[in-house]
Design an enzyme around this catalytic site. Structure first.
Site, PDB file in Angstrom:
ATOM      1  N   LYS A  13       0.837  -1.214   0.000  1.00 20.75           N
ATOM      2  CA  LYS A  13       0.000   0.000   0.000  1.00 20.75           C
ATOM      3  C   LYS A  13       0.872   1.265   0.000  1.00 20.75           C
ATOM      4  CE  LYS A  13      -1.938  -1.055   3.957  1.00 20.75           C
ATOM      5  NZ  LYS A  13      -1.210  -2.302   4.299  1.00 20.75           N
ATOM      6  N   ARG A  88      -9.655   0.722   8.790  1.00 22.63           N
ATOM      7  CA  ARG A  88      -9.179  -0.614   9.145  1.00 22.63           C
ATOM      8  C   ARG A  88     -10.214  -1.413   9.913  1.00 22.63           C
ATOM      9  NH1 ARG A  88      -3.291   0.518   8.895  1.00 22.63           N
ATOM     10  NH2 ARG A  88      -2.260  -1.405   9.427  1.00 22.63           N
ATOM     11  N   ARG A 127      12.135  -5.623   5.562  1.00 21.89           N
ATOM     12  CA  ARG A 127      11.956  -4.223   5.138  1.00 21.89           C
ATOM     13  C   ARG A 127      12.890  -3.272   5.911  1.00 21.89           C
ATOM     14  NH1 ARG A 127       6.102  -1.526   5.405  1.00 21.89           N
ATOM     15  NH2 ARG A 127       6.193  -2.322   7.537  1.00 21.89           N
ATOM     16  N   ARG A 160      11.496  -0.963  11.273  1.00 29.17           N
ATOM     17  CA  ARG A 160      10.379  -0.567  12.141  1.00 29.17           C
ATOM     18  C   ARG A 160      10.266  -1.501  13.340  1.00 29.17           C
ATOM     19  NH1 ARG A 160       5.148   0.544   8.370  1.00 29.17           N
ATOM     20  NH2 ARG A 160       4.218  -0.712  10.037  1.00 29.17           N
ATOM     21  N   ARG A 171      -0.035  -8.771  13.639  1.00 30.51           N
ATOM     22  CA  ARG A 171      -0.668  -7.801  12.720  1.00 30.51           C
ATOM     23  C   ARG A 171      -1.460  -8.533  11.644  1.00 30.51           C
ATOM     24  NH1 ARG A 171       4.572  -4.840  11.011  1.00 30.51           N
ATOM     25  NH2 ARG A 171       3.308  -3.762   9.470  1.00 30.51           N
TER      26      ARG A 171
HETATM   27  P1  AP5 Z   1       4.948  -1.480   1.895  1.00 35.39           P
HETATM   28  O1  AP5 Z   1       4.563  -0.729   0.679  1.00 35.39           O
HETATM   29  O2  AP5 Z   1       5.714  -0.757   2.946  1.00 35.39           O
HETATM   30  O3  AP5 Z   1       3.668  -2.233   2.492  1.00 35.39           O
HETATM   31  P2  AP5 Z   1       2.399  -1.667   3.269  1.00 35.39           P
HETATM   32  O4  AP5 Z   1       1.202  -2.364   2.728  1.00 35.39           O
HETATM   33  O5  AP5 Z   1       2.390  -0.170   3.256  1.00 35.39           O
HETATM   34  O6  AP5 Z   1       2.744  -2.250   4.701  1.00 35.39           O
HETATM   35  P3  AP5 Z   1       2.749  -1.583   6.155  1.00 35.39           P
HETATM   36  O7  AP5 Z   1       3.516  -2.537   7.046  1.00 35.39           O
HETATM   37  O8  AP5 Z   1       3.267  -0.194   6.137  1.00 35.39           O
HETATM   38  O9  AP5 Z   1       1.263  -1.630   6.480  1.00 35.39           O
HETATM   39  P4  AP5 Z   1       0.581  -1.741   7.826  1.00 35.39           P
HETATM   40  O10 AP5 Z   1      -0.783  -1.649   7.333  1.00 35.39           O
HETATM   41  O11 AP5 Z   1       0.868  -2.873   8.711  1.00 35.39           O
HETATM   42  O12 AP5 Z   1       1.279  -0.594   8.673  1.00 35.39           O
HETATM   43  P5  AP5 Z   1       0.816   0.855   9.053  1.00 35.39           P
HETATM   44  O13 AP5 Z   1       2.034   1.689   9.071  1.00 35.39           O
HETATM   45  O14 AP5 Z   1      -0.357   1.297   8.257  1.00 35.39           O
HETATM   46  O15 AP5 Z   1       5.807  -2.756   1.419  1.00 35.39           O
HETATM   47  C1  AP5 Z   1       6.340  -3.677   2.354  1.00 35.39           C
HETATM   48  C2  AP5 Z   1       7.683  -4.224   1.849  1.00 35.39           C
HETATM   49  O16 AP5 Z   1       7.462  -4.927   0.615  1.00 35.39           O
HETATM   50  C3  AP5 Z   1       8.745  -3.145   1.522  1.00 35.39           C
HETATM   51  O17 AP5 Z   1      10.012  -3.642   1.831  1.00 35.39           O
HETATM   52  C4  AP5 Z   1       8.605  -2.940   0.001  1.00 35.39           C
HETATM   53  O18 AP5 Z   1       9.802  -2.509  -0.585  1.00 35.39           O
HETATM   54  C5  AP5 Z   1       8.212  -4.339  -0.474  1.00 35.39           C
HETATM   55  N1  AP5 Z   1       7.317  -4.337  -1.633  1.00 35.39           N
HETATM   56  C6  AP5 Z   1       6.283  -3.477  -1.901  1.00 35.39           C
HETATM   57  N2  AP5 Z   1       5.669  -3.812  -3.056  1.00 35.39           N
HETATM   58  C7  AP5 Z   1       6.327  -4.920  -3.523  1.00 35.39           C
HETATM   59  C8  AP5 Z   1       6.140  -5.744  -4.682  1.00 35.39           C
HETATM   60  N3  AP5 Z   1       5.174  -5.508  -5.590  1.00 35.39           N
HETATM   61  N4  AP5 Z   1       6.975  -6.789  -4.830  1.00 35.39           N
HETATM   62  C9  AP5 Z   1       7.955  -7.064  -3.919  1.00 35.39           C
HETATM   63  N5  AP5 Z   1       8.187  -6.301  -2.806  1.00 35.39           N
HETATM   64  C10 AP5 Z   1       7.360  -5.252  -2.606  1.00 35.39           C
HETATM   65  O19 AP5 Z   1       0.262   0.627  10.548  1.00 35.39           O
HETATM   66  C11 AP5 Z   1       1.130   0.346  11.632  1.00 35.39           C
HETATM   67  C12 AP5 Z   1       0.322   0.296  12.918  1.00 35.39           C
HETATM   68  O20 AP5 Z   1      -0.318   1.577  13.160  1.00 35.39           O
HETATM   69  C13 AP5 Z   1      -0.832  -0.713  12.954  1.00 35.39           C
HETATM   70  O21 AP5 Z   1      -0.399  -2.009  13.308  1.00 35.39           O
HETATM   71  C14 AP5 Z   1      -1.762  -0.084  14.001  1.00 35.39           C
HETATM   72  O22 AP5 Z   1      -1.294  -0.331  15.308  1.00 35.39           O
HETATM   73  C15 AP5 Z   1      -1.620   1.410  13.726  1.00 35.39           C
HETATM   74  N6  AP5 Z   1      -2.638   1.912  12.785  1.00 35.39           N
HETATM   75  C16 AP5 Z   1      -2.397   2.491  11.564  1.00 35.39           C
HETATM   76  N7  AP5 Z   1      -3.550   2.833  10.976  1.00 35.39           N
HETATM   77  C17 AP5 Z   1      -4.546   2.491  11.823  1.00 35.39           C
HETATM   78  C18 AP5 Z   1      -5.975   2.571  11.768  1.00 35.39           C
HETATM   79  N8  AP5 Z   1      -6.612   3.089  10.701  1.00 35.39           N
HETATM   80  N9  AP5 Z   1      -6.686   2.087  12.816  1.00 35.39           N
HETATM   81  C19 AP5 Z   1      -6.068   1.572  13.895  1.00 35.39           C
HETATM   82  N10 AP5 Z   1      -4.734   1.449  14.016  1.00 35.39           N
HETATM   83  C20 AP5 Z   1      -3.966   1.912  12.987  1.00 35.39           C
END
Ligand code: AP5
Length: 219
Positions: A13, A88, A127, A160, A171
């Protein structure tokens, strides 16, 4: 264009949101990035959110809904935005619809990225993220040219706190139980598009452009 990105942790994402935001000149609104900045700065939001994030759990809905309400009311969101990591839960999805209906600016599209769990675990535990510009790398499949240094801005790369095997597993469990059901909500509203997130980054990006052209052409 008002866009929601759905998909499990590590589905890509953030990677795609950054590319799309740059190309279309609309902001990437990443709730994860906003929360991590709050934790770093030690704000009241950060202090409250930290425990949930470290455990791999969701931060309570009311905090997140208030945060998004304030963020999308900002000037830079007038022409649209990409919500990366919100909603979410069904409660967040309904609250978002209500706030957008009240200003007559509904969502245009929700995009769900599909990637199998074993690949998600591989991506997240390898990552590395740039502290300055937020770019993502992977120690095996997308390593930086110089260890620990961002190719784009020279910033420091870090892992991270929630990208360890135990927290990633939690997660993924939380995603299946609380977030995956949202796709049904957007399917019913007929704005859901599903994307194979295992393809290459550029191929996915081209597919997204195609979807967005179809959506804006249909408006
Ligand atoms: P990346 O693009 O970073 O993946 P992502 O989907 O953004 O993953 P996140 O871990 O950032 O998502 P998340 O939803 O867990 O975390 P968030 O920060 O929102 O890609 C991942 C890896 O894959 C990278 O190394 C990249 O290079 C590689 N990659 C990408 N595309 C690729 C491809 N096509 N092929 C191969 N490799 C690829 O949330 C963190 C925490 O915050 C949550 O756990 C929660 O506690 C809190 N939080 C955030 N939002 C909310 C909400 N709305 N409600 C409640 N709690 C929340």
């Amino acid at each position: 264009m008002r866009i929601v990105f759905l998909g499990a942790p590590g589905a890509g994402k953030g990677t795609q949101a950054r590319l799309l935001a740059e190309k279309h000149h609309i902001p990437q609104v990443s709730t994860g990035d906003i929360l991590r900045a709050a934790v770093r700065e030690g704000t009241p939001l950060g202090v409250e959110a930290k425990g949930y994030m470290d455990r791999g759990e969701l931060v309570p809905d009311q905090l997140m809904i208030g945060l998004i309400r304030d963020r999308i009311a900002c000037e830079d969101c007038v022409k649209g935005y990409i919500l990366d990591g919100f909603p979410r839960t069904l409660e967040q999805a309904r609250a978002l619809d209500e706030m957008l209906a009240s200003v007559g600016a509904p969502l245009d599209v929700a995009i769900d990225f599909h990637v199998p769990n074993e690949e998600l675990l591989r991506r997240l535990t390898g990552r590395r993220v740039c502290r300055s510009c937020g770019a993502s790398f992977h120690v095996v499949s997308a390593p930086p040219q110089h260890d620990g240094v961002c190719d784009h801005c020279g910033g420091e790369l870090y892992q991270r706190a929630d990208d360890n095997v135990e927290t990633v597993s939690k997660r993924l469990e939380v995603y299946t139980a609380q977030t995956a059901p949202i796709t049904g909500y957007y399917r019913q509203r007929d704005i859901l598009h599903e994307v194979d997130g295992t393809r290459g980054i550029e191929e996915i990006q081209a597919g997204l452009e195609h979807i967005l052209m179809g959506v804006s052409g249909a408006k």
